[in-house]
Design a protein around this motif. Structure first.
Motif, short mmCIF file in Angstrom:
data_model
loop_
_atom_site.label_atom_id
_atom_site.label_comp_id
_atom_site.label_asym_id
_atom_site.label_seq_id
_atom_site.Cartn_x
_atom_site.Cartn_y
_atom_site.Cartn_z
N MET A 72 0.83 -1.21 0.00
CA MET A 72 0.00 0.00 0.00
C MET A 72 0.87 1.26 0.00
O MET A 72 0.55 2.23 -0.69
CB MET A 72 -0.95 -0.01 1.19
N ARG A 73 1.94 1.23 0.76
CA ARG A 73 2.85 2.40 0.82
C ARG A 73 3.49 2.64 -0.53
O ARG A 73 3.52 3.77 -1.03
CB ARG A 73 3.93 2.17 1.90
N MET A 74 3.97 1.58 -1.15
CA MET A 74 4.66 1.73 -2.43
C MET A 74 3.70 2.13 -3.55
O MET A 74 4.08 2.88 -4.45
CB MET A 74 5.41 0.44 -2.76
N GLU A 75 2.46 1.65 -3.49
CA GLU A 75 1.47 2.06 -4.49
C GLU A 75 1.23 3.56 -4.44
O GLU A 75 0.89 4.18 -5.44
CB GLU A 75 0.15 1.31 -4.26
N GLN A 76 1.43 4.14 -3.26
CA GLN A 76 1.26 5.58 -3.10
C GLN A 76 2.57 6.34 -3.27
O GLN A 76 2.64 7.54 -3.02
CB GLN A 76 0.66 5.87 -1.72
N GLU A 125 10.05 6.88 5.51
CA GLU A 125 10.16 8.10 6.32
C GLU A 125 8.87 8.92 6.26
O GLU A 125 8.43 9.47 7.27
CB GLU A 125 11.35 8.95 5.88
N GLU A 126 8.27 8.99 5.07
CA GLU A 126 7.00 9.72 4.95
C GLU A 126 5.90 9.04 5.75
O GLU A 126 5.12 9.71 6.43
CB GLU A 126 6.59 9.83 3.48
N LEU A 127 5.84 7.71 5.66
CA LEU A 127 4.84 6.98 6.43
C LEU A 127 5.08 7.16 7.92
O LEU A 127 4.12 7.37 8.68
CB LEU A 127 4.85 5.50 6.04
N ALA A 128 6.32 7.12 8.32
CA ALA A 128 6.66 7.33 9.73
C ALA A 128 6.19 8.71 10.19
O ALA A 128 5.60 8.85 11.26
CB ALA A 128 8.16 7.17 9.95
N TYR A 141 10.81 1.45 13.04
CA TYR A 141 9.63 0.67 13.43
C TYR A 141 8.84 0.29 12.17
O TYR A 141 8.42 -0.87 12.02
CB TYR A 141 8.75 1.48 14.39
N ILE A 142 8.67 1.24 11.26
CA ILE A 142 7.97 0.97 10.00
C ILE A 142 8.70 -0.13 9.24
O ILE A 142 8.08 -1.08 8.73
CB ILE A 142 7.86 2.24 9.12
N SER A 143 10.01 -0.05 9.17
CA SER A 143 10.82 -1.06 8.50
C SER A 143 10.63 -2.43 9.13
O SER A 143 10.47 -3.44 8.44
CB SER A 143 12.30 -0.64 8.54
N ASN A 201 -4.75 4.89 8.69
CA ASN A 201 -5.09 6.30 8.51
C ASN A 201 -4.03 7.02 7.67
O ASN A 201 -4.36 7.80 6.78
CB ASN A 201 -5.25 7.01 9.86
N ALA A 202 -2.76 6.75 7.96
CA ALA A 202 -1.67 7.39 7.21
C ALA A 202 -1.67 6.97 5.75
O ALA A 202 -1.28 7.74 4.88
CB ALA A 202 -0.33 7.05 7.86
N LEU A 203 -2.13 5.75 5.49
CA LEU A 203 -2.22 5.25 4.11
C LEU A 203 -3.55 5.61 3.46
O LEU A 203 -3.84 5.18 2.34
CB LEU A 203 -2.00 3.73 4.09
N ARG A 204 -4.36 6.36 4.20
CA ARG A 204 -5.67 6.82 3.72
C ARG A 204 -6.55 5.65 3.27
O ARG A 204 -7.10 5.65 2.17
CB ARG A 204 -5.50 7.85 2.60
N THR A 205 -6.63 4.66 4.15
CA THR A 205 -7.44 3.49 3.87
C THR A 205 -8.10 3.04 5.16
O THR A 205 -7.86 3.60 6.23
CB THR A 205 -6.58 2.36 3.25
N HIS A 206 -8.93 2.03 5.05
CA HIS A 206 -9.60 1.45 6.22
C HIS A 206 -8.77 0.29 6.73
O HIS A 206 -8.10 -0.40 5.95
CB HIS A 206 -11.00 0.95 5.84
#
Length: 79
Positions: A20-24, A29-32, A41-43, A62-67
């Protein structure tokens, strides 16, 4: 559907978050920054090394703008 092993769900959850992160086109770092969690932690989540709390699952979704359910649907589909 076969029951998942404890380590499998962490790896599958991490893979879903990474996908999901890579699709966006978002970096770890941005997700963090969007979650208030540390980049390492994300890693660790993405590598399946962390047992993520419910609170952090919600922060990630929420950060990935999804449910939250969308993350688990991705896991169920095996994507």
């Amino acid at each position: 559907m076969k029951p998942m092993k404890y380590t499998e769900i962490k790896q599958q959850f991490g893979a879903a978050i990474r996908k999901m992160r890579m699709e966006q086109k978002m970096t770890q770092e941005e997700l963090a920054g969007r979650t208030g969690l540390h980049r390492t932690y994300i890693s660790e989540v993405e590598r399946g090394e962390r047992n993520v709390s419910l609170e952090n699952i919600v922060k990630l979704a929420n950060a990935l703008r999804t449910h939250v359910s969308s993350v688990f649907l991705l896991i169920e589909k095996g994507e």
